[in-house]
Design a protein around this motif. Structure first.
Motif, PDB file in Angstrom:
ATOM      1  N   MET A  15     -15.558 -22.513  10.565  1.00  0.00           N
ATOM      2  CA  MET A  15     -14.420 -22.579  11.481  1.00  0.00           C
ATOM      3  C   MET A  15     -14.998 -22.626  12.886  1.00  0.00           C
ATOM      4  SD  MET A  15     -11.463 -19.790  12.518  1.00  0.00           S
ATOM      5  CE  MET A  15     -10.632 -19.587  10.951  1.00  0.00           C
ATOM      6  N   LEU A  16     -14.717 -23.688  13.624  1.00  0.00           N
ATOM      7  CA  LEU A  16     -15.264 -23.821  14.977  1.00  0.00           C
ATOM      8  C   LEU A  16     -14.141 -23.680  15.998  1.00  0.00           C
ATOM      9  CD1 LEU A  16     -17.566 -24.394  16.927  1.00  0.00           C
ATOM     10  CD2 LEU A  16     -17.265 -26.841  16.505  1.00  0.00           C
ATOM     11  N   LEU A  17     -14.151 -22.570  16.707  1.00  0.00           N
ATOM     12  CA  LEU A  17     -13.124 -22.273  17.701  1.00  0.00           C
ATOM     13  C   LEU A  17     -13.617 -22.729  19.069  1.00  0.00           C
ATOM     14  CD1 LEU A  17     -12.586 -18.727  16.288  1.00  0.00           C
ATOM     15  CD2 LEU A  17     -10.690 -20.340  16.548  1.00  0.00           C
ATOM     16  N   VAL A  18     -12.904 -23.674  19.668  1.00  0.00           N
ATOM     17  CA  VAL A  18     -13.309 -24.188  20.976  1.00  0.00           C
ATOM     18  C   VAL A  18     -12.263 -23.797  22.015  1.00  0.00           C
ATOM     19  CG1 VAL A  18     -13.849 -26.257  22.320  1.00  0.00           C
ATOM     20  CG2 VAL A  18     -14.523 -26.134  19.921  1.00  0.00           C
ATOM     21  N   ASN A  19     -12.727 -23.186  23.094  1.00  0.00           N
ATOM     22  CA  ASN A  19     -11.840 -22.827  24.197  1.00  0.00           C
ATOM     23  C   ASN A  19     -11.926 -23.920  25.261  1.00  0.00           C
ATOM     24  OD1 ASN A  19     -10.640 -21.802  26.490  1.00  0.00           O
ATOM     25  ND2 ASN A  19     -11.889 -19.946  26.609  1.00  0.00           N
ATOM     26  N   PRO A  20     -10.878 -24.751  25.361  1.00  0.00           N
ATOM     27  CA  PRO A  20     -10.945 -25.895  26.284  1.00  0.00           C
ATOM     28  C   PRO A  20     -10.972 -25.458  27.741  1.00  0.00           C
ATOM     29  CG  PRO A  20      -8.727 -25.661  25.422  1.00  0.00           C
ATOM     30  CD  PRO A  20      -9.561 -24.636  24.713  1.00  0.00           C
ATOM     31  N   GLN A  21     -10.595 -24.196  28.016  1.00  0.00           N
ATOM     32  CA  GLN A  21     -10.524 -23.710  29.397  1.00  0.00           C
ATOM     33  C   GLN A  21     -11.820 -23.034  29.843  1.00  0.00           C
ATOM     34  OE1 GLN A  21      -7.902 -24.314  31.276  1.00  0.00           O
ATOM     35  NE2 GLN A  21      -6.787 -25.243  29.576  1.00  0.00           N
ATOM     36  N   SER A  22     -12.745 -22.826  28.929  1.00  0.00           N
ATOM     37  CA  SER A  22     -13.932 -22.047  29.298  1.00  0.00           C
ATOM     38  C   SER A  22     -14.818 -22.830  30.249  1.00  0.00           C
ATOM     39  CB  SER A  22     -14.718 -21.662  28.050  1.00  0.00           C
ATOM     40  OG  SER A  22     -15.237 -22.805  27.424  1.00  0.00           O
ATOM     41  N   GLY A  23     -15.615 -22.106  30.998  1.00  0.00           N
ATOM     42  CA  GLY A  23     -16.546 -22.712  31.939  1.00  0.00           C
ATOM     43  C   GLY A  23     -15.838 -23.655  32.898  1.00  0.00           C
ATOM     44  N   GLY A  25     -14.275 -26.162  32.055  1.00  0.00           N
ATOM     45  CA  GLY A  25     -13.242 -26.856  31.307  1.00  0.00           C
ATOM     46  C   GLY A  25     -13.784 -28.036  30.527  1.00  0.00           C
ATOM     47  N   GLN A  26     -15.076 -27.980  30.179  1.00  0.00           N
ATOM     48  CA  GLN A  26     -15.730 -29.123  29.537  1.00  0.00           C
ATOM     49  C   GLN A  26     -16.112 -28.890  28.082  1.00  0.00           C
ATOM     50  OE1 GLN A  26     -19.014 -29.748  32.226  1.00  0.00           O
ATOM     51  NE2 GLN A  26     -17.960 -31.470  33.207  1.00  0.00           N
ATOM     52  N   ALA A  27     -15.674 -27.797  27.505  1.00  0.00           N
ATOM     53  CA  ALA A  27     -16.161 -27.466  26.162  1.00  0.00           C
ATOM     54  C   ALA A  27     -15.858 -28.574  25.152  1.00  0.00           C
ATOM     55  CB  ALA A  27     -15.583 -26.127  25.702  1.00  0.00           C
ATOM     56  N   LEU A  28     -14.671 -29.180  25.245  1.00  0.00           N
ATOM     57  CA  LEU A  28     -14.322 -30.230  24.278  1.00  0.00           C
ATOM     58  C   LEU A  28     -15.175 -31.478  24.464  1.00  0.00           C
ATOM     59  CD1 LEU A  28     -10.465 -30.258  23.712  1.00  0.00           C
ATOM     60  CD2 LEU A  28     -12.290 -30.115  21.997  1.00  0.00           C
ATOM     61  N   ARG A 182     -14.785 -20.023  38.851  1.00  0.00           N
ATOM     62  CA  ARG A 182     -15.073 -20.479  37.493  1.00  0.00           C
ATOM     63  C   ARG A 182     -15.373 -21.978  37.403  1.00  0.00           C
ATOM     64  NH1 ARG A 182     -13.839 -18.911  32.490  1.00  0.00           N
ATOM     65  NH2 ARG A 182     -13.078 -16.946  33.278  1.00  0.00           N
ATOM     66  N   HIS A 183     -14.640 -22.758  38.229  1.00  0.00           N
ATOM     67  CA  HIS A 183     -14.770 -24.220  38.156  1.00  0.00           C
ATOM     68  C   HIS A 183     -16.161 -24.717  38.505  1.00  0.00           C
ATOM     69  CE1 HIS A 183     -13.735 -23.171  42.289  1.00  0.00           C
ATOM     70  NE2 HIS A 183     -14.355 -24.281  42.655  1.00  0.00           N
ATOM     71  N   ILE A 184     -16.986 -23.886  39.139  1.00  0.00           N
ATOM     72  CA  ILE A 184     -18.340 -24.345  39.458  1.00  0.00           C
ATOM     73  C   ILE A 184     -19.349 -23.919  38.405  1.00  0.00           C
ATOM     74  CG2 ILE A 184     -17.950 -24.507  41.954  1.00  0.00           C
ATOM     75  CD1 ILE A 184     -19.351 -21.829  42.257  1.00  0.00           C
ATOM     76  N   GLY A 185     -18.884 -23.279  37.342  1.00  0.00           N
ATOM     77  CA  GLY A 185     -19.785 -22.926  36.246  1.00  0.00           C
ATOM     78  C   GLY A 185     -20.623 -21.703  36.550  1.00  0.00           C
ATOM     79  N   ALA A 186     -21.857 -21.682  35.982  1.00  0.00           N
ATOM     80  CA  ALA A 186     -22.688 -20.483  36.051  1.00  0.00           C
ATOM     81  C   ALA A 186     -23.085 -20.116  37.489  1.00  0.00           C
ATOM     82  CB  ALA A 186     -23.936 -20.678  35.198  1.00  0.00           C
TER      83      ALA A 186
END
Ligand code: ADP
Ligand code: MG
Length: 410
Positions: A15-23, A25-28, A182-186
């Motif tokens: 089961m692969l759970l992807v959060n489209p909002q993380s980081g 917003g590029q996870a997908l 958040r939008h700028i990542g790490a």
């Protein structure tokens, strides 16, 4: 010692759970560009589930028919794994459920566990997409190891479980204050650090811990040992091993202690016997009762930060506990005493990128390995984070559960 590795069956069902909002917003996008093909080539059957709200993953995992899955994998930051672990441990069949192999693919802004398993694999440090590809390969290999979890008691919230960190002071503030970047990542952590450094604060509170027993495994590094033992009188307050509350006090003891009464004689226990799921804690008395005499109370009450870590990395580029392993059974406790200059603190924070802060010989930094700890902040307001997520502010205590979870690592 029951910490052996095992291999997932082939083909395994994930089961692969992807959060489209993380980081950013590029996870997908990252999934489509790097992961989908990799999993197909490795013959890993996976069902993609896109999380739609906060706690969605937690709810899914709490209700899921786990016999359908060989592994539960998240593609997000550490926050989504935190949901999965707590969801599993909220189930009536938690003991079986928490044995489900878990996996992480870094898609968020805080990818500390992903960075840690990459580090444990022995590979040289990488970031971003390279880290993702590395974790993708580790996932496809399907080697499962035990992972330590830490139970966390707060004064009026239910007990929760943590796989990464418990933080108070500088680092907790930076983590949460930088959410707005958040939008700028790490990079958000770097910016947040500079902002917080400019307005450096002192955090007041009492810290105590149960040291790892002296058995050769306990190499405590103190720059300046100012710790001392609590009075033997507090031994009286230790719950007996066959106390009916022993297995359940964590979920139902509501602390009513004010900071002024924290040293008073313990009152009768408020424990009840309605058991919540999850393993019992054997080292922690109720949060409103005195600590046993084998605990160490830190003499300082002025701190810049307190950080309890159970994996090596706090972020992709923060090697906080270089000698931590997935299931060493230790809480790696760090604190920085007040009085450190801004420049010395900045130097330490920069050294953390490569894990060189411990060799920096800083008089204000203390690192020790513990089994359990308790923190009682004195200020009425502030930030405490567990695995980077904000939790109830106030007294908190923690105990490590060695190898409780399973993780696909290297
Ligand atoms: P990051 O490292 O970027 O913070 P996390 O994995 O920590 O990534 O995720 C941040 C938060 O997003 C988590 O608390 C999670 O519950 C929440 N979340 C998951 N899915 C969604 C969604 N679809 N919309 C908004 N928030 C979500
Ligand atoms: Mg997060």
């Amino acid at each position: 010692d029951g910490m052996l590795m095992s291999e997932l069956p082939r083909p395994f069902r994930m089961m692969l759970l992807v959060n489209p909002q993380s980081g950013k917003g590029q996870a997908l996008t990252l999934y489509n560009n790097y992961i989908q093909q990799m999993l197909n080539e490795a013959n890993v059957q996976h069902t993609l589930i896109i999380t739609e709200w906060q706690n969605h993953a937690r709810e899914l995992v709490r209700e899921a028919d786990l016999s359908q899955w060989d592994a539960l994998v998240i593609m997000s930051g550490d926050g989504l794994l935190y949901e999965v672990i707590n969801g599993l441990l909220e189930r009536p069949d938690w003991e079986e459920a928490i044995r489900t192999p878990l996996g992480v693919l870094p898609g968020g802004s805080g990818n500390a566990l992903a960075a840690s398993i990459h580090h444990y694999s022995g590979a040289s440090p990488v970031c971003s997409e390279e880290l993702l590809v590395s974790c993708g390969f580790l996932l496809c290999k399907g080697l499962v190891s035990h992972m330590d979890l830490v139970s966390i008691h707060l004064s009026s919230s239910p007990r929760l479980f943590s796989f990464l960190s418990l933080a108070w002071g500088f680092i907790a503030d930076v983590d949460i204050e930088s959410e707005k970047y958040r939008h700028i990542g790490a990079v958000r952590f770097t910016i947040g650090t500079l902002v917080r450094l400019a307005s450096l604060r002192i955090y007041k509170g009492r810290l105590a811990y149960l040291p790892v027993a002296e058995d050769g495994n306990n190499r405590t590094i103190h720059c300046n040992n100012q710790a001392s033992s609590v009075s033997p009188a507090s031994l009286l307050c230790r719950p007996s091993s066959n106390s009916p509350c022993q297995n359940t006090f964590y979920n139902s003891c509501h602390s009513n202690n004010s900071l002024t009464s924290r040293r008073s004689e313990s009152t009768s226990s408020k424990c009840t016997t309605n058991a919540l799921p999850g393993p019992p804690d054997s080292l922690l008395p109720p949060l409103d009762q005195a600590l046993p005499s084998d605990w160490v109370v830190v003499q300082e009450e002025d701190f810049v930060l307190m950080l309890a870590m159970y994996q090596s990395h706090l972020a992709e580029d923060l090697l906080m506990a270089p000698d931590a392993t997935l299931n060493d059974g230790f809480i790696h406790l760090f604190y920085i005493r007040a009085g450190i200059s801004r420049i010395a603190l900045l130097r330490l924070l920069l050294a953390m990128e490569k894990g060189a802060h411990l060799a920096a010989n800083c008089q204000h930094l203390v690192h020790t390995k513990v089994r359990a700890l308790r923190l009682e902040p004195f200020s009425p307001k502030g930030i405490i984070t567990v695995d980077g997520e904000v939790v109830e502010y106030g007294p908190v205590q923690a105990e490590v559960h060695r190898g409780l979870a399973r993780l696909i690592s290297g």
